[in-house]
Design an enzyme around this catalytic site. Structure first.
Site, PDB file in Angstrom:
ATOM      1  N   ASP A  11      41.397  19.293  18.253  1.00 28.27           N
ATOM      2  CA  ASP A  11      41.748  20.606  18.781  1.00 28.27           C
ATOM      3  C   ASP A  11      42.948  21.502  17.620  1.00 28.27           C
ATOM      4  O   ASP A  11      43.623  20.841  16.906  1.00 28.27           O
ATOM      5  CB  ASP A  11      42.963  20.511  19.911  1.00 28.27           C
ATOM      6  N   ASN A  59      33.231  25.260  26.646  1.00 28.09           N
ATOM      7  CA  ASN A  59      33.375  25.973  25.320  1.00 28.09           C
ATOM      8  C   ASN A  59      32.252  27.247  25.251  1.00 28.09           C
ATOM      9  O   ASN A  59      32.267  28.007  24.300  1.00 28.09           O
ATOM     10  CB  ASN A  59      33.213  25.506  24.040  1.00 28.09           C
ATOM     11  N   ILE A 179      44.383  16.521  28.907  1.00 30.82           N
ATOM     12  CA  ILE A 179      43.143  15.945  28.516  1.00 30.82           C
ATOM     13  C   ILE A 179      41.747  16.727  28.378  1.00 30.82           C
ATOM     14  O   ILE A 179      40.945  16.240  27.722  1.00 30.82           O
ATOM     15  CB  ILE A 179      43.105  14.825  29.556  1.00 30.82           C
ATOM     16  N   SER A 180      41.895  17.910  29.060  1.00 28.36           N
ATOM     17  CA  SER A 180      40.812  18.800  29.189  1.00 28.36           C
ATOM     18  C   SER A 180      39.449  18.137  29.367  1.00 28.36           C
ATOM     19  O   SER A 180      38.422  18.601  28.848  1.00 28.36           O
ATOM     20  CB  SER A 180      40.764  19.358  27.729  1.00 28.36           C
TER      21      SER A 180
END
EC number: 2.5.1.-
Length: 223
Positions: A11, A59, A179-180
């Site tokens: 990230d 994304n 944690i996404s």
């Protein structure tokens, strides 16, 4: 206590670029170089598996120009990366859904895995077009069709590349502490570590630092 599987949520590429007065694409380009550095460091350290979360199913919602660049970067670099990994006895695996990914990139990903399939050292996994909930749903659907029932064992058996073990340590860069959706099933008992630095700022020495931090943890697995 040996670390067998390290997960890295890569990230901060875009924020690194912004703070360095560079376009977003330069952040992704630098991030790819960082991945190569960390894979080499993980291999030298003898870590069996290292997994990078590089592109999530969410994304796709980013600006089209940025997504297009990421896809083109993957297309132009994946075979070169695979060849370099093969030379260092590193296996490459791609975990994720094929949905939305163009056939050219899908074909290149399959070729990349083929190039490294006989490697016996570290396995470098890339979560690309990956969603943790989607992986579990896909595994459950296959389990129903193939096994006739859903149990923890049948789901695990049908995860993306089920030979990849559970995570021991998850590291996320850029100061974010979430944690996404990263490897939700395999992260059930993982240790977590959050770094303030952006992903492009990670260095080979960080792998040793992560190993030392992991060794200091006391994993009880609910006991």
């Amino acid at each position: 206590m040996n670390l067998k599987h390290l997960g890295i949520i890569a990230d901060g590429n875009r924020r690194w670029a912004k703070e360095n007065n560079l376009p977003k694409i330069e952040g992704h380009k630098r991030g790819l170089k960082t991945i190569e550095t960390l894979v080499e460091a993980a291999a030298r350290a003898g870590i069996p598996y290292v997994t990078f979360y590089v592109f999530s199913t969410e994304n796709w919602g980013r600006e089209k120009s940025e997504v297009d660049y990421i896809m083109k970067l993957a297309e132009t670099k994946i075979l070169k990366m695979a060849e370099k990994m093969a030379a260092n006895n590193v296996k490459l695996l791609i975990l994720g859904s094929r949905g939305k990914v163009n056939p050219t990139l899908t074909s290149l990903a399959e070729k990349a895995e083929k190039i490294t399939e006989d490697c016996t050292g570290t396995t470098a996994c890339f979560c690309f077009n990956y969603g943790g909930e989607q992986e579990i749903a896909d595994a459950a659907n296959i389990a129903i069709e193939a096994e006739g029932e859903i149990t923890p064992a049948t789901i695990r058996k049908h995860l993306y590349h089920p030979e990849v073990p559970d995570l021991d340590m998850v590291v996320r860069t850029s100061g974010e502490e979430r944690i996404s959706g990263f490897m939700l099933w395999r992260a059930a008992y993982a240790e977590f570590m959050f770094l303030e630095k952006y992903f492009p700022e990670m260095e080979a020495a960080d792998i040793q630092m992560i190993l030392e931090e992991y060794e200091s943890r006391n994993r009880r697995f609910g006991k």
